[in-house]
Each structure stands twice: as structure tokens, then as C-alpha cells.
Design an enzyme around this catalytic site. Structure first.
Site, mmCIF file in Angstrom:
data_model
loop_
_atom_site.group_PDB
_atom_site.id
_atom_site.type_symbol
_atom_site.label_atom_id
_atom_site.label_comp_id
_atom_site.label_asym_id
_atom_site.label_seq_id
_atom_site.Cartn_x
_atom_site.Cartn_y
_atom_site.Cartn_z
ATOM 1 C CG HIS A 180 39.482 57.539 -57.581
ATOM 2 N ND1 HIS A 180 39.057 56.433 -58.278
ATOM 3 C CD2 HIS A 180 40.252 58.249 -58.434
ATOM 4 C CE1 HIS A 180 39.562 56.472 -59.500
ATOM 5 N NE2 HIS A 180 40.290 57.566 -59.625
ATOM 6 C CG ASP A 206 42.391 55.158 -52.331
ATOM 7 O OD1 ASP A 206 43.557 54.941 -52.710
ATOM 8 O OD2 ASP A 206 41.503 55.602 -53.081
ATOM 9 C CD GLN A 245 46.482 60.738 -56.436
ATOM 10 O OE1 GLN A 245 47.553 61.354 -56.464
ATOM 11 N NE2 GLN A 245 45.911 60.286 -57.528
ATOM 12 C CE LYS A 260 46.493 56.814 -59.235
ATOM 13 N NZ LYS A 260 46.048 57.665 -60.336
ATOM 14 C CB CYS A 276 37.671 58.993 -61.016
ATOM 15 S SG CYS A 276 38.103 58.408 -62.646
HETATM 16 N N1 PLP Z 1 42.198 56.176 -55.433
HETATM 17 C C1 PLP Z 1 42.642 57.406 -55.703
HETATM 18 C C2 PLP Z 1 42.621 58.446 -54.630
HETATM 19 C C3 PLP Z 1 43.121 57.715 -56.971
HETATM 20 O O1 PLP Z 1 43.560 58.938 -57.244
HETATM 21 C C4 PLP Z 1 43.120 56.702 -57.965
HETATM 22 C C5 PLP Z 1 43.563 57.002 -59.338
HETATM 23 O O2 PLP Z 1 43.571 58.126 -59.764
HETATM 24 C C6 PLP Z 1 42.659 55.433 -57.618
HETATM 25 C C7 PLP Z 1 42.205 55.197 -56.349
HETATM 26 C C8 PLP Z 1 42.656 54.311 -58.605
HETATM 27 O O3 PLP Z 1 43.952 54.016 -58.992
HETATM 28 P P1 PLP Z 1 44.232 53.034 -60.230
HETATM 29 O O4 PLP Z 1 43.483 53.602 -61.392
HETATM 30 O O5 PLP Z 1 45.693 53.086 -60.407
HETATM 31 O O6 PLP Z 1 43.736 51.685 -59.844
#
Ligand code: PLP
Length: 400
Positions: free
Chosen positions: A117, A194, A197, A220, A358
Site C-alpha cells: 500500500h 503492515d 489487512q 478495518k 493505493c
Molecule cells: N496498509 C494496507 C495494506 C492497507 O490496506 C491500508 C488501508 O487501506 C493501509 C496500510 C493504511 O491504513 P489507514 O488508511 O487506516 O492508515
């Protein structure tokens, strides 16, 4: 599963029942979480840690109980390894900035993957720019699986950290992070996972994984927006310089020199989102009541069913076909633009996400403008998937 706890699912859009399949972007909140927020603001709202008065003490107690709940939820060794942030993005920025300020120097290397992401790309690029370091990338194959066999050749004596996603928000791939961590640790390289998800969809044990950092967002996983967690092993957190300066993170301040507070407060400058932390705790307790393994296996059934049904539509291609996937299906139909498909589905009451999610490097890999993404949560049903499939088929007829 437990649909009645999510009143928003009774809403209608364009006079059609809402079918909410955008859970990888954010999940809906069960009533217990909404009630917890309301209860907090109507009974104990107060600033924490510094107050002698009763409300402040109650709020502090609830806040710190939440920290322990999260510690046990991800099986961290200590509660002070749990740092509250605004979300996965801020958690990753915290790791990149703090670890970077402390350990990254000119010529050092940082490894990420091609399926990250943007939140797990851009903070590392900032760091590389600031420090004169270099970013290296683990590629993925046509099924959307990381080429872990290439990791050894990317690692060099200059590699200082590896940051990789547990589950891809676009491809759904569940990455073999334990194996990646083992390889990294053979070279004494820490790994940041990370978990944005994965945390709502499979059990997490940070000690078993042996990851050095684990980042995720509350929203999430059925919790409020604007709250997240950065888990870090004690030895790293102690060694790292703080991320933000302000109240709470200090021990003593003079104009000549400031000393820092103990963990985790050293990384929690300013007033935290107390109500949202309590909401996060409620969301975790809610998931624990259902059982994370039960959620995972139900979502996997939805994934298998949805994949099979969608593939029956002529010309539909799925991006991300790894054998181990979370309940995310990214697809395109013929040469229909994902945005057009998304709009027509929306008019049928079906909420999906369209675009690059993203993850522009994934789009570049497949040479596509974006995808349509359906992502499932515990409250979705097989009937909703049938409606999605019928909706996609109808949209296809209209657009082709
Ligand atoms: N990392 C992953 C794999 C994501 O899917 C997302 C959000 O879609 C993020 C990081 C960033 O999360 P947030 O926007 O809640 O900070």
C-alpha cells in the site's frame, strides 16, 4: 453472521438494500462499539494520565485496560509494547521516522515489496531521501505471490530493515511473513509487518511471528476511525528516538535538554483518542466473542463462493489468484473501465471500491488502470454475493 449488530446494513441506497462489499477500505461498526463511544462521552470523558480527579482516573483506567486487551489480542509480551496511533499509516510513519532517525545512514538499504500500500512505500521514500538510503523491492509473480526466493539476493550488509504487508489489500494474498522474518533474522535485520489487512481476518501472534514491528488500524476491524496501533519489540522501542514531541512523551523539560518518558508514552505525544481506544477494545472483545478463527473460516467460504461465481462471467479476470488469500476479490470485465462498473453497481445498491486501491505499482505490474474490488467481512452473506454477480453481469450487458 451477526448481521443484526450492524444497523447500517439495514440502510437503503437508491431504494435498494445496501450491500456493503468495501470492507478492505473500512468495516462497519457493531452497536456495542457505537455504544461504547457514546457511553465514554456521556459518562467519563476526561483527559487521561495527568488528572487527580475521579473522571480522569476512570478514563485512564479504561484506556490502559484497552492497551492490555490489545496486548493479549496480538499476543505481545508486554503492554508497553503497544503504542496508540491514528492508524496503520501513522504507525508506519512512526516506525520509518523513528527507526530511520536512529539507525539509517547514507548508503543503507531498506527492502519493501511490490505489493505494498502507498502507506508502506512513501514513508520509506521520505526516509531514503532524507538519509541518502536506497529502497529495494521484492517482486511478485503473475498469481500475486511474493517471490520470496529473491529475498536473499536483495539482502546485503547494508540492509537495515524489511517492511512488508501481511495481506495485500488489492490482491488478497496472504504473504509468508514468518518465512520472511526468519530469513531476515538470519541476517540480523528487523522486520516491520503492515497488518492493516490481516488483523481482522486471522489470529495474530507477534511473538510466534517474531516480527519486530506490527502496524494496524482500528477502523478495518470494526472499531472507530482515527485509532491504530504500532506494536514494537521493547528493545527496538527503547533504542529508537521518539517520533513526535509534546506533552506526555517527556520526563523532564528544560531549555537546555529534554529527557523522555518510559515506554509506551515516549511515542504517544499529546492527548490521545481516548474514546476511540475504548471503542477499539470493544471491537476486539466483539470479535473474540465470535472467535477470530470462525471469522476467518466463514470469510474464506465467502471468498471461495464469490471467486467461483464471478469467474462464471465471460471475460472476467481476477487479479490475485494465490492459493492463500484473504476475502478480497479484485477483478476487471473485458475492457470495461472499473469506474464505470463501480458506478453501475452502486446504482444497484452494491458498494465496491474501484481504482488503484493505493497500490499503483500493482497496477503498473499488470498494466491496468485499476480494478473493481469486492472485499468481505463477517456480516456479508452468500445471497449478497449472488446479487453482486448478477449486478456485474447486468452492468456488463449495459456497458458492452
Ligand atoms: N496498509 C494496507 C495494506 C492497507 O490496506 C491500508 C488501508 O487501506 C493501509 C496500510 C493504511 O491504513 P489507514 O488508511 O487506516 O492508515
Amino acid at each position: 453472521m451477526n448481521r443484526e449488530d450492524f444497523h447500517i446494513l439495514e440502510e437503503k441506497v437508491y431504494k435498494k438494500p445496501l450491500i456493503y462489499l468495501d470492507n478492505a477500505a473500512t468495516t462497519q461498526k457493531p452497536q456495542v462499539v457505537i455504544d461504547a463511544l457514546s457511553d465514554y462521552y456521556s459518562t467519563i470523558n476526561s483527559n487521561i494520565h495527568r488528572g487527580v480527579h475521579c473522571l480522569s482516573q476512570k478514563a485512564t483506567e479504561e484506556f490502559e485496560i484497552a492497551r492490555k486487551t490489545i496486548q493479549h489480542f496480538i499476543h505481545a509480551e508486554h503492554d508497553y509494547e503497544i503504542v496508540f496511533t491514528r492508524g496503520a499509516t501513522e504507525s508506519i510513519n512512526l516506525v520509518a521516522a523513528s527507526f530511520g532517525r536512529t539507525f539509517i545512514h547514507e548508503g543503507d538499504e531498506i527492502i519493501i515489496s511490490e505489493m505494498e500500500h502507498h502507506s508502506n512505500i512513501v514513508p520509506w521514500q521520505f526516509l531514503c531521501e532524507d538519509r541518502g538510503a536506497q529502497l529495494k523491492v521484492i517482486p511478485f509473480n503473475e498469481e500475486g505471490m511474493l517471490c520470496v526466493s529473491q529475498l536473499e539476493s536483495l539482502i546485503s550488509p547494508k540492509t537495515k530493515i524489511i517492511a512488508v504487508t501481511h495481506v495485500s489489500n488489492t490482491l488478497g494474498t496472504i504473504n509468508p511473513i514468518k518465512e520472511i522474518i526468519q530469513i531476515a533474522h538470519q541476517h540480523d535485520i528487523p522486520v516491520m509487518v503492515d497488518g492493516a489487512q490481516s488483523v481482522a481476518h486471522c489470529p495474530i501472534d507477534v511473538q510466534d511471528l517474531d516480527c519486530d514491528f506490527f502496524c494496524f488500524s482500528g477502523h478495518k476491524m470494526y472499531a472507530p476511525m482515527g485509532i491504530g496501533v504500532m506494536y514494537g519489540k521493547e528493545r527496538w522501542l527503547n533504542a529508537m528516538k521518539p517520533y513526535q514531541g509534546g506533552g506526555e512523551m517527556i520526563s523532564n523539560v528544560t531549555f537546555e535538554k529534554t529527557t523522555y518518558n518510559d515506554l509506551p508514552f515516549k511515542f504517544e505525544a499529546g492527548t490521545p483518542a481516548v474514546g476511540d481506544v475504548i471503542g477499539l477494545r470493544k471491537a476486539i472483545e466483539y470479535m473474540q466473542q465470535i472467535g477470530i478463527a470462525n471469522i476467518a473460516s466463514y470469510e474464506n467460504e465467502l471468498l471461495q463462493y464469490g471467486t467461483e461465481k464471478l469467474l462464471q462471467i465471460d471475460g472476467l479476470r481476477i487479479f490475485g489468484t494465490a492459493p492463500h488469500k484473504a476475502a478480497v476479490i479484485s477483478f476487471l470485465v473485458g475492457n470495461i473501465h472499473p469506474y464505470d462498473m463501480g458506478v453501475l453497481l452502486d446504482h444497484q445498491g452494491i458498494a465496491v471500491r474501484t481504482g488503484h486501491h493505493c497500490t499503483q505499482p500493482i497496477m503498473t505490474h499488470f498494466n491496468i488502470p485499476g480494478t473493481v474490488r469486492a472485499s468481505f467481512a463477517l456480516y456479508n452473506t452468500f445471497e449478497e454475493i449472488d446479487t453482486l454477480v448478477a449486478g456485474v453481469a447486468r452492468a456488463k450487458e449495459m456497458l458492452q
